[in-house]
Design a protein around this motif. Structure first.
Motif, mmCIF file in Angstrom:
data_model
loop_
_atom_site.group_PDB
_atom_site.id
_atom_site.type_symbol
_atom_site.label_atom_id
_atom_site.label_comp_id
_atom_site.label_asym_id
_atom_site.label_seq_id
_atom_site.Cartn_x
_atom_site.Cartn_y
_atom_site.Cartn_z
ATOM 1 N N THR A 1 -3.705 -1.294 -7.144
ATOM 2 C CA THR A 1 -4.247 -2.651 -7.192
ATOM 3 C C THR A 1 -4.464 -3.175 -5.772
ATOM 4 N N CYS A 2 -5.346 -4.158 -5.698
ATOM 5 C CA CYS A 2 -5.675 -4.732 -4.399
ATOM 6 C C CYS A 2 -5.860 -6.232 -4.578
ATOM 7 N N SER A 3 -5.931 -6.927 -3.469
ATOM 8 C CA SER A 3 -6.240 -8.353 -3.515
ATOM 9 C C SER A 3 -7.512 -8.594 -2.730
ATOM 10 N N ILE A 4 -8.381 -9.431 -3.299
ATOM 11 C CA ILE A 4 -9.701 -9.642 -2.717
ATOM 12 C C ILE A 4 -9.912 -11.129 -2.463
ATOM 13 N N PHE B 1 0.787 -1.231 0.000
ATOM 14 C CA PHE B 1 0.000 0.000 0.000
ATOM 15 C C PHE B 1 0.827 1.295 0.000
ATOM 16 N N PHE B 2 1.668 1.513 1.017
ATOM 17 C CA PHE B 2 2.413 2.788 1.077
ATOM 18 C C PHE B 2 3.331 2.927 -0.150
ATOM 19 N N ALA B 3 3.957 1.816 -0.532
ATOM 20 C CA ALA B 3 4.892 1.859 -1.660
ATOM 21 C C ALA B 3 4.149 2.148 -2.967
ATOM 22 N N ALA B 4 2.972 1.543 -3.117
ATOM 23 C CA ALA B 4 2.199 1.741 -4.349
ATOM 24 C C ALA B 4 1.774 3.208 -4.490
ATOM 25 N N ILE B 5 1.434 3.839 -3.379
ATOM 26 C CA ILE B 5 1.049 5.258 -3.432
ATOM 27 C C ILE B 5 2.272 6.101 -3.804
ATOM 28 N N GLU B 6 3.420 5.760 -3.224
ATOM 29 C CA GLU B 6 4.642 6.503 -3.556
ATOM 30 C C GLU B 6 5.001 6.352 -5.037
ATOM 31 N N GLU C 1 -16.722 -3.379 7.588
ATOM 32 C CA GLU C 1 -15.867 -3.258 8.772
ATOM 33 C C GLU C 1 -14.513 -2.740 8.323
ATOM 34 N N ASP C 2 -14.085 -1.668 8.949
ATOM 35 C CA ASP C 2 -12.794 -1.082 8.638
ATOM 36 C C ASP C 2 -11.723 -1.955 9.287
ATOM 37 N N GLY C 3 -10.839 -2.522 8.472
ATOM 38 C CA GLY C 3 -9.852 -3.439 9.037
ATOM 39 C C GLY C 3 -8.483 -2.807 9.211
ATOM 40 N N GLY C 4 -8.383 -1.490 9.048
ATOM 41 C CA GLY C 4 -7.084 -0.832 9.157
ATOM 42 C C GLY C 4 -6.836 0.019 7.929
ATOM 43 N N ILE C 5 -5.622 0.544 7.819
ATOM 44 C CA ILE C 5 -5.404 1.548 6.773
ATOM 45 C C ILE C 5 -5.612 0.993 5.369
ATOM 46 N N ASP C 6 -5.288 -0.266 5.126
ATOM 47 C CA ASP C 6 -5.427 -0.748 3.746
ATOM 48 C C ASP C 6 -6.312 -1.985 3.622
ATOM 49 N N THR D 1 6.781 -0.530 4.616
ATOM 50 C CA THR D 1 6.532 -1.559 3.614
ATOM 51 C C THR D 1 7.581 -1.455 2.517
ATOM 52 N N ALA D 2 7.628 -2.490 1.696
ATOM 53 C CA ALA D 2 8.584 -2.536 0.600
ATOM 54 C C ALA D 2 7.843 -2.968 -0.655
ATOM 55 N N SER D 3 8.290 -2.467 -1.805
ATOM 56 C CA SER D 3 7.689 -2.908 -3.063
ATOM 57 C C SER D 3 7.999 -4.397 -3.250
ATOM 58 N N TYR D 4 7.222 -5.060 -4.116
ATOM 59 C CA TYR D 4 7.452 -6.491 -4.318
ATOM 60 C C TYR D 4 8.871 -6.738 -4.839
ATOM 61 N N GLU D 5 9.420 -5.809 -5.614
ATOM 62 C CA GLU D 5 10.806 -5.953 -6.096
ATOM 63 C C GLU D 5 11.771 -5.959 -4.911
ATOM 64 N N ALA D 6 11.536 -5.067 -3.930
ATOM 65 C CA ALA D 6 12.430 -5.012 -2.770
ATOM 66 C C ALA D 6 12.270 -6.253 -1.890
ATOM 67 N N ARG D 7 11.066 -6.809 -1.880
ATOM 68 C CA ARG D 7 10.833 -7.999 -1.041
ATOM 69 C C ARG D 7 11.685 -9.181 -1.501
ATOM 70 N N GLN D 8 12.021 -9.191 -2.789
ATOM 71 C CA GLN D 8 12.843 -10.297 -3.294
ATOM 72 C C GLN D 8 14.225 -10.333 -2.655
ATOM 73 N N PHE D 9 14.632 -9.190 -2.086
ATOM 74 C CA PHE D 9 15.921 -9.156 -1.384
ATOM 75 C C PHE D 9 15.767 -9.529 0.087
ATOM 76 N N GLY D 10 14.553 -9.908 0.476
ATOM 77 C CA GLY D 10 14.322 -10.300 1.871
ATOM 78 C C GLY D 10 13.862 -9.153 2.748
ATOM 79 N N ILE D 11 13.602 -8.003 2.138
ATOM 80 C CA ILE D 11 13.153 -6.845 2.928
ATOM 81 C C ILE D 11 11.664 -7.004 3.241
ATOM 82 N N HIS D 12 11.291 -6.711 4.502
ATOM 83 C CA HIS D 12 9.880 -6.796 4.881
ATOM 84 C C HIS D 12 9.544 -5.761 5.939
ATOM 85 N N SER D 13 8.250 -5.555 6.163
ATOM 86 C CA SER D 13 7.755 -4.612 7.160
ATOM 87 C C SER D 13 8.380 -4.887 8.519
#
Ligand code: TTP
Ligand code: MG
Length: 346
Positions: free
Chosen positions: A136-139, A12-17, A100-105, A45-57
């Motif tokens: 984009t979102c996942s449902i 979410f945060f990365a996609a907005i950026e 029901e609001d489940g949080g920011i995203d 958060t990290a973009s999916y590209e950054a996650r490939q390096f093992g980076i996570h929230s």
């Protein structure tokens, strides 16, 4: 049978950026702290590209920098993410008022009574969010909250997963135990010591064993949750911050009658909007921008929240009376805030 939809925005945060920095699309992007990976702070958060390096929230920014020195680090702009979140919730609320609001995203929607197939509803939501926000979102859609949330995570990013109770053995049981809501690191550790690694292995333990290990409440919960059983209702807690309308005149206006008529017209529109959403409002604020661009507001907070067009109109007009009209008016607007869910929907 209930139909519950869970939606979770992608990175979410990365996609907005990335919307503000389209040149970074495809790059590893990390959002966290003040955006300086040599300073203290954690990854939001990290973009999916950054996650490939093992980076996570929640990882320290310094660790992220070590894992991927070429990543682009950006500061957190929480105000902007909240603004976008609010817009998305408004869209979702139009699909079903039981939300029901489940949080920011994230959010849950009860779509049981929406007269469309599940997939069409999900596609409709995805299209609206994409065209309005470029995100984009996942449902996930399932018979309850528990399964809907697991489902939304199964095909991330841009996923759409529909699960029925019958899908539980094939789709849910192979997942690691910690994917089950309520299995935190401590429970996961204890389960591992019992030789239980997957949700399916929880389901194959007897109720008695789970209760003796975790106590009656948590043990019974695990027994049922691992079978995809969940009867928690949605907590319809979301209200928009405000609802507003404004208009800029073609030519600056000095005529009070025209101002009043325009205000009434705008008021009727916002009242219609809150009524449609099932909300009522306590605070009416009128905004006036004069020909020299100076902008002023006058507001009134009522004793109780209402959605009565007549009372809101007269409140707006009484606010309009409180301006000094020495200059002509360029823009007039109205905002209804202090919103809450109308009594009959609560
Ligand atoms: P998530 O939905 O957990 O993550 P995400 O949207 O970035 O990625 P995914 O595609 O996997 O859903 O969280 C939503 C936002 O909340 C995320 O963009 C940033 C923020 N957040 C934090 O600030 N700290 C955290 O530890 C987590 C988990 C999220
Ligand atoms: Mg997300």
């Amino acid at each position: 049978m209930q139909r519950i939809l869970h939606i979770d925005m992608d990175a979410f945060f990365a996609a907005i950026e990335l919307k503000r920095h389209p040149e970074l699309i495809g790059e590893p992007v990390v959002v966290g702290g003040r955006g300086d990976p040599t300073k203290r702070g954690v990854v939001s958060t990290a973009s999916y590209e950054a996650r490939q390096f093992g980076i996570h929230s929640a990882m320290p920014l310094r660790t992220a920098l070590k894992l991927c020195p070429q990543a682009v680090f950006l500061p957190v702009d929480y105000k902007e993410y909240s603004r976008v979140s609010e817009q998305i919730k408004r869209i979702l609320h139009e699909f079903s008022p039981i939300m029901e609001d489940g949080g920011i995203d994230e959010a849950y929607l009860d779509i049981t009574r929406v007269e469309q197939p599940s997939e069409a509803i999900a596609r409709g939501i995805k299209n609206r969010i994409w065209s309005a926000q470029g995100l984009t979102c996942s449902i996930g859609i399932a018979p309850n909250k528990l399964l809907a949330k697991i489902a939304s995570d199964l095909e991330k990013p841009d996923g759409l997963t529909i699960l029925t109770q019958e899908d539980v053995p094939a789709r849910i049981w192979p997942l690691p135990a910690k994917k089950l809501y309520g299995v935190g690191p401590k429970t996961d550790e204890r389960l591992k010591r019992m030789g239980i690694r997957t949700i399916g292995e929880i389901a194959s333990a007897s109720r008695q064993v789970l209760v003796s290990e975790f106590g009656a409440s948590h043990g019974n919960y695990l027994y049922e949750a691992s079978r995809g059983i969940d009867d928690r209702p949605l907590v319809t807690n979301w209200v928009p911050k405000s609802s507003s309308r404004e208009t800029t005149f073609e030519k600056d206006i000095g005529n009070r009658q025209i101002l009043a008529e325009t205000l009434i017209h705008l008021t009727d529109e916002v009242v219609e909007e809150i009524r449609k959403g099932g909300f009522e409002s306590r605070t009416v604020t009128v905004k006036v921008r004069f020909s020299d661009f100076k902008t002023h507001t006058r507001g009134k907070t009522l004793n109780e929240a209402i959605d009565d067009a007549g009372i809101i109109r007269s409140t707006a007009l009484s606010c309009l009376e409180r301006f000094e009209f020495k200059k002509r008016v360029r823009l007039i607007g109205i905002r209804l805030s202090g919103l809450r869910i109308r009594a009959k929907y609560r």
